[in-house]
Scaffold this motif. Structure first.
Motif, PDB file in Angstrom:
ATOM      1  N   LEU B  45     -13.124  28.949  15.644  1.00 32.97           N
ATOM      2  CA  LEU B  45     -12.937  29.009  17.095  1.00 32.97           C
ATOM      3  C   LEU B  45     -11.847  30.016  17.409  1.00 32.97           C
ATOM      4  N   PRO B  46     -11.938  30.673  18.558  1.00 38.54           N
ATOM      5  CA  PRO B  46     -10.835  31.543  18.976  1.00 38.54           C
ATOM      6  C   PRO B  46      -9.579  30.697  19.170  1.00 38.54           C
ATOM      7  N   GLY B  47      -8.515  31.102  18.539  1.00 40.27           N
ATOM      8  CA  GLY B  47      -7.279  30.339  18.659  1.00 40.27           C
ATOM      9  C   GLY B  47      -6.085  31.262  18.575  1.00 40.27           C
ATOM     10  N   GLY B  48      -4.911  30.691  18.557  1.00 36.08           N
ATOM     11  CA  GLY B  48      -3.720  31.522  18.478  1.00 36.08           C
ATOM     12  C   GLY B  48      -2.465  30.696  18.458  1.00 36.08           C
ATOM     13  N   PHE B  49      -1.351  31.369  18.693  1.00 33.97           N
ATOM     14  CA  PHE B  49      -0.059  30.715  18.593  1.00 33.97           C
ATOM     15  C   PHE B  49       0.694  30.803  19.922  1.00 33.97           C
ATOM     16  N   VAL B  50       1.752  30.042  19.994  1.00 32.30           N
ATOM     17  CA  VAL B  50       2.516  29.965  21.237  1.00 32.30           C
ATOM     18  C   VAL B  50       3.873  30.622  21.024  1.00 32.30           C
ATOM     19  N   GLN B  51       4.217  31.540  21.907  1.00 33.67           N
ATOM     20  CA  GLN B  51       5.507  32.214  21.760  1.00 33.67           C
ATOM     21  C   GLN B  51       6.653  31.285  22.153  1.00 33.67           C
ATOM     22  N   ASN B  53       9.095  31.270  24.105  1.00 37.68           N
ATOM     23  CA  ASN B  53       9.455  30.969  25.497  1.00 37.68           C
ATOM     24  C   ASN B  53       8.266  30.982  26.436  1.00 37.68           C
ATOM     25  N   GLU B  54       7.123  30.704  25.869  1.00 35.53           N
ATOM     26  CA  GLU B  54       5.889  30.805  26.624  1.00 35.53           C
ATOM     27  C   GLU B  54       5.352  29.410  26.925  1.00 35.53           C
ATOM     28  N   HIS B  55       4.882  29.207  28.142  1.00 37.23           N
ATOM     29  CA  HIS B  55       4.200  27.950  28.447  1.00 37.23           C
ATOM     30  C   HIS B  55       2.960  27.843  27.565  1.00 37.23           C
ATOM     31  N   LEU B  56       2.707  26.632  27.106  1.00 39.26           N
ATOM     32  CA  LEU B  56       1.518  26.391  26.292  1.00 39.26           C
ATOM     33  C   LEU B  56       0.261  26.883  27.007  1.00 39.26           C
ATOM     34  N   ASN B  57       0.106  26.496  28.264  1.00 39.63           N
ATOM     35  CA  ASN B  57      -1.093  26.899  29.011  1.00 39.63           C
ATOM     36  C   ASN B  57      -1.197  28.420  29.153  1.00 39.63           C
ATOM     37  N   ALA B  59      -0.063  30.594  27.018  1.00 40.50           N
ATOM     38  CA  ALA B  59      -0.421  31.144  25.709  1.00 40.50           C
ATOM     39  C   ALA B  59      -1.939  31.151  25.534  1.00 40.50           C
ATOM     40  N   VAL B  60      -2.582  30.069  25.979  1.00 41.59           N
ATOM     41  CA  VAL B  60      -4.031  29.983  25.830  1.00 41.59           C
ATOM     42  C   VAL B  60      -4.701  31.012  26.743  1.00 41.59           C
ATOM     43  N   ARG B  61      -4.220  31.116  27.969  1.00 46.64           N
ATOM     44  CA  ARG B  61      -4.775  32.118  28.903  1.00 46.64           C
ATOM     45  C   ARG B  61      -4.661  33.513  28.313  1.00 46.64           C
ATOM     46  N   ARG B  62      -3.490  33.816  27.749  1.00 46.00           N
ATOM     47  CA  ARG B  62      -3.251  35.127  27.173  1.00 46.00           C
ATOM     48  C   ARG B  62      -4.234  35.390  26.030  1.00 46.00           C
ATOM     49  N   GLY B  63      -4.364  34.414  25.130  1.00 42.77           N
ATOM     50  CA  GLY B  63      -5.253  34.589  23.985  1.00 42.77           C
ATOM     51  C   GLY B  63      -6.689  34.778  24.415  1.00 42.77           C
ATOM     52  N   LEU B  64      -7.084  34.020  25.406  1.00 44.56           N
ATOM     53  CA  LEU B  64      -8.462  34.096  25.867  1.00 44.56           C
ATOM     54  C   LEU B  64      -8.742  35.458  26.499  1.00 44.56           C
ATOM     55  N   LYS B  65      -7.753  35.980  27.189  1.00 47.33           N
ATOM     56  CA  LYS B  65      -7.933  37.296  27.797  1.00 47.33           C
ATOM     57  C   LYS B  65      -8.105  38.360  26.716  1.00 47.33           C
ATOM     58  N   GLU B  66      -7.336  38.249  25.650  1.00 50.41           N
ATOM     59  CA  GLU B  66      -7.442  39.203  24.550  1.00 50.41           C
ATOM     60  C   GLU B  66      -8.844  39.194  23.947  1.00 50.41           C
ATOM     61  N   ARG B  67      -9.493  38.031  23.981  1.00 41.85           N
ATOM     62  CA  ARG B  67     -10.772  37.904  23.301  1.00 41.85           C
ATOM     63  C   ARG B  67     -11.981  38.203  24.192  1.00 41.85           C
TER      64      ARG B  67
END
Lengths: 237, 237
Positions: B45-51, B53-57, B59-67
DNA sequence: TATTATTGTCACGAATTGAGACAATAGAAT
DNA sequence: ATTCTATTGTCTCAATTCGTGACAATAATA
């Protein structure tokens, strides 16, 4: 928060915590277990940390046992709170200082925490709340009369309630909010407390019986000047 | 997994990841975005990590945009997977080696991970899957014909489906599984694909209209030799 | 103009729900 | 003992919703 020692920092996964919303039911009120820390007036949900090689679900079971003495509780995970500003810095510093602990030594506790939230439905009667090293009370509070909670814990309670209200039938049947045997009236009062609405007696009774989740037992002679109600229990399956 | 560099180890919260189940709908099939890593036959599944100082939500938005190249996706968190044996060691070592990266340097990626899982309903048409540095494909697969997925990802998909099936009405209305305007038949096919059941046409139509979630638009001249269907859209609120 | 596949709506019985009525009854009052 | 009172379990009946088939409307094709 659980019993801690300086070594805890290396035993636990950093930045990860859990919080639990423990529901109980007494009379007509839905209640929640809330902890208060020594000398602080800081109120919080029972929570804790996850050990490096421990299953997340096991960590919550362990912490809950430390607090309520209860084992074999049905816990349900409902949300993970992950905002970047979720840290305990300010209240935790107070808690540590007021317990004679050094904020420098426990610096890891002041940082950002992701918290996985769980709820449980337990039998009010069975619980002997046991405050731990840091807290001087672990008590029941009605959901609609909670003390001011630290951090976003009020929001966690709200989300737990929303989750609980959805598909309540199945959840009540699996949990232990009511004693093993209960009357139809007690069941209705539990529904009404959770949903925060009045329900029609006849419709409620018919609906409950049609769900095929209840087993009927002998009558209960309550001592009241009226017809005695049947006792029911949930059919576990 | 997202683009990584050795410095990533210090930028991210350790032991914490997210995974996303991205649903799309095409024809009569419910599909999911799955990634395959270079030279490995490892699917995930597309996944990733959380920076740090980044909100969890976020981080997911960012990763999804990259994909997917998509922004403003409605994401819904549904469960956090926290078993102690959740680590990527074996497949990740293969992935790193086959990408010419040193497992020693990326040791943090081989350890235990808690993963917060999200799902999203997006418009199949809008997506141009974009494989990232580590993966050579990011493609749609029908939910009932997925390749073998790494770790517990098949279980994550299953739980996402279970969650989605519950209160589907509201979820479909908020998501973007269908194009902005759609016919009643398309809507029914989406329901049938998600619930994996056949539904009665007349009952379905009546129920949908009575929910007051749909707005009716002009008719669609499909080119078929039959009466043209109305178009509908969800009333966003 | 007739044909065909599909769509929107209605009709009717079946099932479910809302809301009141009422008999049964355990204890208290007399 | 008898009457009274509060509560409980069930029934009834109307209102609503649901399952299912019928049927007319209609866009393209033959």
């Amino acid at each position: 928060m659980q019993k801690i020692s300086p070594s805890t920092a290396t035993d636990h996964l950093p930045h990860l915590a859990y919080d639990s919303v423990i529901f109980g039911f007494s009379g007509t009120q839905l209640k929640i277990l809330i902890m208060e820390y020594h000398n602080t007036h800081i109120f919080a949900l029972p929570g804790g940390f996850v050990q490096k090689n421990e299953h997340l679900n096991d960590a919550v079971r362990r912490g809950l046992k430390e607090r309520t003495g209860l084992d074999n509780i049905h816990l349900e995970q409902f949300y993970t709170f992950g905002d970047a500003d979720r840290n305990n810095a300010e209240p935790m510093r107070t808690i540590l200082v007021n317990n004679g602990l050094s904020p420098e030594k426990y610096h890891w506790m002041l940082e950002r925490f992701i918290s996985v939230a769980y709820y449980a439905l337990i039998n009010y009667q069975d619980v002997v709340p046991q405050p731990d090293a840091l807290s001087d009370s672990c008590r029941w509070y009605p959901v609609n009369a909670l003390p001011p909670l630290m951090m976003d814990h009020a929001g966690i309670v709200e989300k737990a309630l929303q989750t609980l209200r959805d598909n309540l039938d199945r959840k009540l049947a699996r949990g232990n909010l009511l004693p093993p045997k209960f009357t139809m009236k007690e069941l209705q009062q539990a529904y009404e407390a959770i949903l925060d609405t009045k329900l029609l007696r006849t419709t409620f009774q018919r609906r409950m019986l049609s769900l095929n989740l209840l087993e009927r037992h002998e009558k209960q002679y309550s001592g009241g000047a009226h017809k005695a109600p049947y006792l029911y229990s949930f059919i576990k399956g």
